[in-house]
Design a protein around this motif. Structure first.
Motif, mmCIF file in Angstrom:
data_model
loop_
_atom_site.group_PDB
_atom_site.id
_atom_site.type_symbol
_atom_site.label_atom_id
_atom_site.label_comp_id
_atom_site.label_asym_id
_atom_site.label_seq_id
_atom_site.Cartn_x
_atom_site.Cartn_y
_atom_site.Cartn_z
ATOM 1 N N THR A 128 -18.483 0.846 -3.564
ATOM 2 C CA THR A 128 -18.591 -0.008 -4.752
ATOM 3 C C THR A 128 -18.098 -1.430 -4.484
ATOM 4 O O THR A 128 -18.273 -2.307 -5.321
ATOM 5 C CB THR A 128 -17.805 0.571 -5.944
ATOM 6 O OG1 THR A 128 -16.398 0.558 -5.648
ATOM 7 C CG2 THR A 128 -18.259 1.988 -6.277
ATOM 8 N N ILE A 129 -17.492 -1.659 -3.331
ATOM 9 C CA ILE A 129 -17.000 -3.000 -2.998
ATOM 10 C C ILE A 129 -18.195 -3.883 -2.649
ATOM 11 O O ILE A 129 -18.918 -3.592 -1.710
ATOM 12 C CB ILE A 129 -16.028 -2.967 -1.805
ATOM 13 C CG1 ILE A 129 -14.855 -2.044 -2.068
ATOM 14 C CG2 ILE A 129 -15.538 -4.382 -1.489
ATOM 15 C CD1 ILE A 129 -13.970 -1.832 -0.861
ATOM 16 N N PRO A 130 -18.398 -4.961 -3.386
ATOM 17 C CA PRO A 130 -19.533 -5.835 -3.080
ATOM 18 C C PRO A 130 -19.226 -6.778 -1.917
ATOM 19 O O PRO A 130 -18.122 -7.298 -1.813
ATOM 20 C CB PRO A 130 -19.702 -6.627 -4.381
ATOM 21 C CG PRO A 130 -18.332 -6.669 -4.975
ATOM 22 C CD PRO A 130 -17.666 -5.383 -4.571
ATOM 23 N N GLY A 131 -20.180 -6.962 -1.029
ATOM 24 C CA GLY A 131 -20.077 -7.998 -0.002
ATOM 25 C C GLY A 131 -19.053 -7.777 1.079
ATOM 26 O O GLY A 131 -18.427 -8.737 1.533
ATOM 27 N N MET A 132 -18.874 -6.547 1.529
ATOM 28 C CA MET A 132 -17.929 -6.289 2.617
ATOM 29 C C MET A 132 -18.412 -7.021 3.868
ATOM 30 O O MET A 132 -19.545 -6.849 4.299
ATOM 31 C CB MET A 132 -17.837 -4.784 2.874
ATOM 32 C CG MET A 132 -16.847 -4.396 3.948
ATOM 33 S SD MET A 132 -15.124 -4.707 3.529
ATOM 34 C CE MET A 132 -14.810 -3.417 2.341
ATOM 35 N N SER A 133 -17.557 -7.859 4.455
ATOM 36 C CA SER A 133 -17.918 -8.622 5.646
ATOM 37 C C SER A 133 -17.725 -7.799 6.913
ATOM 38 O O SER A 133 -18.538 -7.868 7.831
ATOM 39 C CB SER A 133 -17.068 -9.889 5.751
ATOM 40 O OG SER A 133 -17.204 -10.675 4.596
ATOM 41 N N ALA A 134 -16.640 -7.034 6.981
ATOM 42 C CA ALA A 134 -16.363 -6.208 8.156
ATOM 43 C C ALA A 134 -15.427 -5.087 7.761
ATOM 44 O O ALA A 134 -14.603 -5.231 6.867
ATOM 45 C CB ALA A 134 -15.748 -7.036 9.271
ATOM 46 N N MET A 135 -15.581 -3.966 8.452
ATOM 47 C CA MET A 135 -14.753 -2.806 8.175
ATOM 48 C C MET A 135 -14.514 -2.074 9.487
ATOM 49 O O MET A 135 -15.423 -1.924 10.291
ATOM 50 C CB MET A 135 -15.487 -1.903 7.179
ATOM 51 C CG MET A 135 -14.743 -0.689 6.752
ATOM 52 S SD MET A 135 -15.746 0.235 5.543
ATOM 53 C CE MET A 135 -14.675 0.150 4.146
ATOM 54 N N THR A 136 -13.279 -1.673 9.720
ATOM 55 C CA THR A 136 -12.961 -0.872 10.897
ATOM 56 C C THR A 136 -12.363 0.446 10.430
ATOM 57 O O THR A 136 -12.077 0.623 9.251
ATOM 58 C CB THR A 136 -11.937 -1.580 11.812
ATOM 59 O OG1 THR A 136 -10.702 -1.710 11.108
ATOM 60 C CG2 THR A 136 -12.431 -2.936 12.259
ATOM 61 N N ILE A 137 -12.174 1.355 11.353
ATOM 62 C CA ILE A 137 -11.501 2.598 11.014
ATOM 63 C C ILE A 137 -10.116 2.578 11.635
ATOM 64 O O ILE A 137 -9.890 1.943 12.663
ATOM 65 C CB ILE A 137 -12.305 3.843 11.454
ATOM 66 C CG1 ILE A 137 -12.599 3.810 12.947
ATOM 67 C CG2 ILE A 137 -13.576 3.975 10.662
ATOM 68 C CD1 ILE A 137 -13.285 5.052 13.464
ATOM 69 N N GLY A 138 -9.194 3.253 10.992
ATOM 70 C CA GLY A 138 -7.823 3.315 11.490
ATOM 71 C C GLY A 138 -7.521 4.679 12.073
ATOM 72 O O GLY A 138 -8.349 5.595 12.036
ATOM 73 N N ASN A 139 -6.323 4.825 12.584
ATOM 74 C CA ASN A 139 -5.948 6.083 13.223
ATOM 75 C C ASN A 139 -5.996 7.274 12.265
ATOM 76 O O ASN A 139 -6.313 8.383 12.675
ATOM 77 C CB ASN A 139 -4.571 5.961 13.885
ATOM 78 C CG ASN A 139 -3.458 5.709 12.892
ATOM 79 O OD1 ASN A 139 -3.559 4.799 12.059
ATOM 80 N ND2 ASN A 139 -2.389 6.470 12.970
ATOM 81 N N HIS A 140 -5.724 7.073 10.993
ATOM 82 C CA HIS A 140 -5.783 8.182 10.033
ATOM 83 C C HIS A 140 -7.217 8.586 9.713
ATOM 84 O O HIS A 140 -7.459 9.693 9.244
ATOM 85 C CB HIS A 140 -5.035 7.828 8.742
ATOM 86 C CG HIS A 140 -3.563 7.772 8.926
ATOM 87 N ND1 HIS A 140 -2.755 8.876 8.809
ATOM 88 C CD2 HIS A 140 -2.751 6.738 9.242
ATOM 89 C CE1 HIS A 140 -1.499 8.540 9.044
ATOM 90 N NE2 HIS A 140 -1.469 7.238 9.306
ATOM 91 N N ASP A 141 -8.157 7.690 9.958
ATOM 92 C CA ASP A 141 -9.564 7.971 9.679
ATOM 93 C C ASP A 141 -10.229 8.781 10.784
ATOM 94 O O ASP A 141 -11.281 9.379 10.562
ATOM 95 C CB ASP A 141 -10.349 6.666 9.485
ATOM 96 C CG ASP A 141 -9.763 5.798 8.378
ATOM 97 O OD1 ASP A 141 -9.306 6.353 7.370
ATOM 98 O OD2 ASP A 141 -9.774 4.567 8.546
#
Length: 161
Positions: A128-141
């Protein structure tokens, strides 16, 4: 978990290689860059100014807390409030919004962890977040392969469309 920074949009190399920039190493060994100012840069092809004002929003380590923290009034803002803030900031015509999430979306709340696949209920909320520029995953993911599969099918496919 949230901060904004007003500045100028320009290539990263230009920012860190600027004569006013200095590489800093903190006590934990992480590198960051400090600069006194971010100067305009010019496009080599037509000498027009390419710098723009921007707002940088960084979120991290939500760990499934999409309903806020009702037990602590200081943090009792839910994900809907955050999405509204992002939409409002994006509606400002004079600024570009760079929105980054650096991971650890899951592991930590019942809502995140109750499903057979951890994050199954949380990942759609992030869509639902509009316009995400970048996303990474973390150790918990990445601790569970089924959660990684869910990230790939729910988030990666959505944000890379």
């Amino acid at each position: 978990l949230l901060f904004t920074l007003n500045g100028l949009l320009q290539p990263f190399d230009s920012l860190v290689n600027d004569s006013n920039s200095e590489e800093i190493e903190d006590d934990g060994g992480s590198l960051s860059y400090e600069t006194e100012s971010v100067a305009d840069y010019t496009d080599d092809e037509d000498d027009t100014k390419q710098a723009e004002k921007f707002q940088f929003i960084h979120i991290t380590d939500t760990h499934g807390w999409v309903f806020g923290h009702p037990h602590d009034e200081r943090y009792n803002t839910d994900f809907g409030d955050f999405v509204s803030l992002v939409e409002h900031m994006q509606s400002q015509q004079d600024k570009e919004v760079l929105l980054i999430d650096s991971g650890d979306i899951i592991e930590g709340t019942g809502f995140s962890d109750i499903s057979g696949v951890h994050g199954e209920y949380v990942f759609p909320v992030f869509r639902t977040i509009p316009g995400m520029s970048a996303m990474t995953i973390g150790n918990h993911d990445i601790g569970r392969s089924d959660s990684l599969d869910e990230i790939e099918s729910t988030l990666v496919s959505y944000f890379n469309r």
